[in-house]
Design an enzyme around this catalytic site. Structure first.
Site, PDB file in Angstrom:
ATOM      1  N   ASN A   7       0.811  -1.257   0.005  1.00  0.00           N
ATOM      2  CA  ASN A   7      -0.039   0.052  -0.070  1.00  0.00           C
ATOM      3  C   ASN A   7       0.960   1.117  -0.037  1.00  0.00           C
ATOM      4  OD1 ASN A   7      -1.742   1.908   0.704  1.00  0.00           O
ATOM      5  ND2 ASN A   7      -2.794   0.888   2.101  1.00  0.00           N
ATOM      6  N   ARG A  97      -2.414  -1.861  -3.667  1.00  0.00           N
ATOM      7  CA  ARG A  97      -3.421  -0.639  -3.771  1.00  0.00           C
ATOM      8  C   ARG A  97      -2.878   0.289  -4.888  1.00  0.00           C
ATOM      9  NH1 ARG A  97      -3.451   4.396  -0.067  1.00  0.00           N
ATOM     10  NH2 ARG A  97      -5.252   5.503  -0.902  1.00  0.00           N
ATOM     11  N   HIS A 185     -10.604   6.757  -2.425  1.00  0.00           N
ATOM     12  CA  HIS A 185     -10.486   5.831  -1.127  1.00  0.00           C
ATOM     13  C   HIS A 185     -11.647   4.879  -1.244  1.00  0.00           C
ATOM     14  CE1 HIS A 185      -9.608   9.792   1.126  1.00  0.00           C
ATOM     15  NE2 HIS A 185      -8.541   8.824   1.352  1.00  0.00           N
ATOM     16  N   HIS A 213     -14.865   8.887   5.297  1.00  0.00           N
ATOM     17  CA  HIS A 213     -13.430   8.565   5.588  1.00  0.00           C
ATOM     18  C   HIS A 213     -12.637   9.681   5.784  1.00  0.00           C
ATOM     19  CE1 HIS A 213      -9.651   6.472   4.589  1.00  0.00           C
ATOM     20  NE2 HIS A 213      -9.213   7.268   4.423  1.00  0.00           N
ATOM     21  N   ARG A 246      -5.003  19.603   2.730  1.00  0.00           N
ATOM     22  CA  ARG A 246      -5.666  19.814   1.574  1.00  0.00           C
ATOM     23  C   ARG A 246      -6.843  20.787   1.708  1.00  0.00           C
ATOM     24  NH1 ARG A 246      -6.086  14.080  -0.856  1.00  0.00           N
ATOM     25  NH2 ARG A 246      -4.733  13.432   0.764  1.00  0.00           N
ATOM     26  N   GLY A 336      -8.383   7.863  10.406  1.00  0.00           N
ATOM     27  CA  GLY A 336      -7.873   8.553  11.586  1.00  0.00           C
ATOM     28  C   GLY A 336      -8.644   9.303  12.481  1.00  0.00           C
ATOM     29  N   GLY A 338     -12.061  10.103  11.904  1.00  0.00           N
ATOM     30  CA  GLY A 338     -13.265   9.426  12.119  1.00  0.00           C
ATOM     31  C   GLY A 338     -13.432   8.228  13.105  1.00  0.00           C
ATOM     32  N   GLU A 339     -12.222   7.426  13.382  1.00  0.00           N
ATOM     33  CA  GLU A 339     -12.256   6.501  14.341  1.00  0.00           C
ATOM     34  C   GLU A 339     -11.756   6.961  15.617  1.00  0.00           C
ATOM     35  OE1 GLU A 339      -9.270   3.339  12.792  1.00  0.00           O
ATOM     36  OE2 GLU A 339     -10.365   3.537  10.844  1.00  0.00           O
ATOM     37  N   GLU A 389      -8.011  -1.331   5.033  1.00  0.00           N
ATOM     38  CA  GLU A 389      -7.831  -1.407   3.547  1.00  0.00           C
ATOM     39  C   GLU A 389      -7.010  -2.414   2.887  1.00  0.00           C
ATOM     40  OE1 GLU A 389      -6.252   2.749   3.472  1.00  0.00           O
ATOM     41  OE2 GLU A 389      -7.898   3.395   1.849  1.00  0.00           O
TER      42      GLU A 389
HETATM   43  P1  ADP Z   1      -4.144   8.667   6.069  1.00  0.00           P
HETATM   44  O1  ADP Z   1      -5.220   9.332   5.398  1.00  0.00           O
HETATM   45  O2  ADP Z   1      -2.760   9.038   5.507  1.00  0.00           O
HETATM   46  O3  ADP Z   1      -4.355   7.021   5.840  1.00  0.00           O
HETATM   47  P2  ADP Z   1      -5.030   7.932   8.967  1.00  0.00           P
HETATM   48  O4  ADP Z   1      -6.265   7.425   8.295  1.00  0.00           O
HETATM   49  O5  ADP Z   1      -3.997   7.196   9.651  1.00  0.00           O
HETATM   50  O6  ADP Z   1      -4.132   8.564   7.601  1.00  0.00           O
HETATM   51  O7  ADP Z   1      -5.243   9.526   9.378  1.00  0.00           O
HETATM   52  C1  ADP Z   1      -4.313  10.231  10.045  1.00  0.00           C
HETATM   53  C2  ADP Z   1      -5.118  11.385  11.013  1.00  0.00           C
HETATM   54  O8  ADP Z   1      -5.894  10.916  11.988  1.00  0.00           O
HETATM   55  C3  ADP Z   1      -3.753  12.263  11.739  1.00  0.00           C
HETATM   56  O9  ADP Z   1      -3.143  13.085  10.853  1.00  0.00           O
HETATM   57  C4  ADP Z   1      -4.897  12.846  12.568  1.00  0.00           C
HETATM   58  O10 ADP Z   1      -5.309  14.139  12.148  1.00  0.00           O
HETATM   59  C5  ADP Z   1      -5.960  11.955  12.820  1.00  0.00           C
HETATM   60  N1  ADP Z   1      -5.853  11.147  14.031  1.00  0.00           N
HETATM   61  C6  ADP Z   1      -5.206  10.119  14.345  1.00  0.00           C
HETATM   62  N2  ADP Z   1      -5.455   9.939  15.774  1.00  0.00           N
HETATM   63  C7  ADP Z   1      -6.232  10.757  16.353  1.00  0.00           C
HETATM   64  C8  ADP Z   1      -6.862  11.205  17.556  1.00  0.00           C
HETATM   65  N3  ADP Z   1      -6.778  10.300  18.380  1.00  0.00           N
HETATM   66  N4  ADP Z   1      -7.660  12.077  17.573  1.00  0.00           N
HETATM   67  C9  ADP Z   1      -7.897  12.941  16.648  1.00  0.00           C
HETATM   68  N5  ADP Z   1      -7.424  12.596  15.192  1.00  0.00           N
HETATM   69  C10 ADP Z   1      -6.487  11.742  15.411  1.00  0.00           C
END
Ligand code: ADP
Length: 406
Positions: A7, A97, A185, A213, A246, A336, A338-339, A389
């Site tokens: 990936n 990917r 995505h 996402h 972005r 990141g 959303g979760e 993913e």
């Molecule tokens: P990518 O889009 O590069 O795959 P991710 O899905 O891992 O990245 O998302 C990364 C982002 O998630 C980080 O830049 C951060 O903003 C956010 N993130 C990660 N952990 C947390 C958290 N505990 N609270 C809020 N935002 C978080």
């Protein structure tokens, strides 16, 4: 069956090895080996981190170009402390990917010379990602010879968007020349749709979902009966929601103004919109939602403003997905932000209370994972799903290989 997944990001390369039996499990499996290569910290030097299912770990650095580093990373599968296989030929299939499949690829495909040429040709639409994907494919060819390789496209899930969603309101000739909404995505949106159906014990073919996402890149998909019918990213992954660095959608008139009046050119616009905007650009603090929340705690007004703009746009674009669905069964948060951000989920959901959506505050704030966080009487379910993913790519490889064998 041993399935290696690659990936590739703009400045990272994640890889993992899965071991699957004769049956495809319905719960995501953990990989037996994972590696992450990161080029963001030191120019020209890659930081490599590897961990195995049995707890072996390795951290190191590797100089050299991308393919040299990938070759080094692959070696760690069959040698040293992180070894999990005897030899390269133990790997049955490699899944990649691939960000852009253009109009050509609506499904995953076995990599051939023709597919490689198409990925290279589509690099004009995805100049950072497609070449990185191709380097990964070539590095595997070099290290593993003729192992089957499968390209899983991020655009494929959106390839049957209705025409009215695909076409931009500019002269039609540009649509004929490939300027259209592709959406991205897709691997994550599709995975979340499948997982949502599973968690809700519902049939995906009768489910209306909006998947959010929210990572460094952010996009929404409106998913009707298993099909993506609208999505916020477009011709490029720059359109739509406000993201970490972005901008998402802006008035195109701003770009004309900056070109004419402020001495911008294509490169400086690209740099501004892709790397200096979003949460980072508005807050002046960071592209990372965690830093934004920390700065809000310290009463930094621009961090609060960046958060408010992010939420306003997220709510507005969720609203824009509703007409394509005419009913909403579940809102899904993933990636990141959303979760992991209860604040983002709560602020977003608040705007839809008038539809009868009710968030369970306690569930929302206790690190939910693959869980429904709406109250029992909510008219719309709210799910937090860990996007997988790599697992989705592994499943796709398993299906394709078993299909061709049977
Ligand atoms: P990518 O889009 O590069 O795959 P991710 O899905 O891992 O990245 O998302 C990364 C982002 O998630 C980080 O830049 C951060 O903003 C956010 N993130 C990660 N952990 C947390 C958290 N505990 N609270 C809020 N935002 C978080």
């Amino acid at each position: 069956m041993k399935i290696l997944v690659l990936n590739a990001g703009s400045s990272s390369q994640k890889s993992c090895l899965y071991e699957l039996g004769d049956e495809l499990p319905d719960q995501p499996l953990q990989p037996i080996w994972e590696a992450k290569v990161d080029w963001t910290h030191h120019q020209g030097v890659a930081e490599i981190e590897v961990k195995t299912q049995h707890g072996a770990t390795l951290k190191g650095e590797s100089p050299g170009d991308r393919s040299t580093v990938i070759a080094h990373m692959l070696n760690l599968l069959w040698s040293g402390d992180t070894q999990v296989i005897e030899q390269p030929s133990d790997i049955d299939v490699v899944g990649h990917r691939v960000v852009h499949g253009g109009q050509d690829y609506r499904e995953s495909v076995r990599v051939t010379a023709e597919v490689k040429a198409a990925i290279a040709r589509l690099a004009i639409f995805a100049p950072v990602h497609n070449p990185a994907n191709l380097e990964g494919i070539n590095a595997i060819e070099k290290a593993l010879g003729s192992v089957p390789q499968i390209a899983v496209f991020d655009t494929a899930f959106h390839s049957d968007l209705p025409l009215a969603t695909q076409v931009y309101p500019i002269p039609y000739k540009w649509f004929e020349r490939g300027i259209q909404r592709y959406g991205f995505h897709g691997i994550s949106h599709r995975y979340c749709a499948d997982r949502a159906a599973q968690l809700l014990h519902r049939d995906l073919s009768d489910l209306r979902l909006i998947t959010c996402h929210l990572g460094n890149g952010c996009s929404l998909a409106a998913i009707r009966d298993g099909h993506s019918v609208d999505t916020t990213m477009g011709f490029t992954p720059l359109e739509g929601l406000m993201m970490g660095a972005r901008s998402g959608s802006v008035d195109p008139g701003i770009l004309i103004y900056l070109l004419r009046q402020e001495g911008f050119n294509a490169d400086t616009l690209d740099q501004m919109l892709n790397q200096e905007s979003g949460l980072k650009g508005v807050s002046g603090v960071s592209a990372d939602m965690r830093q934004i929340r920390a700065a809000i705690e310290q009463n930094k007004p621009r961090a609060k403003l960046a958060f408010d703009v992010y939420i306003h746009r997220l709510r507005a674009q969720i609203g824009s997905m509703l007409p394509s669905l005419s009913r909403l069964d579940a809102l899904v948060f993933t990636a990141g932000v959303g979760e992991n951000s209860p604040e983002v989920r709560a602020s977003t959901c608040e705007a839809f209370e008038f539809l009868g959506l009710k968030l369970d505050d306690s569930k929302n704030s206790h690190n939910p994972k693959d869980q429904d966080i709406a109250t029992l009487d909510s008219t719309i379910r709210v799910l937090v799903i860990k996007t997988q993913e790599d697992w989705a790519i592994a499943q796709e490889c398993w299906r394709m290989l078993n299909h061709s064998v049977n």
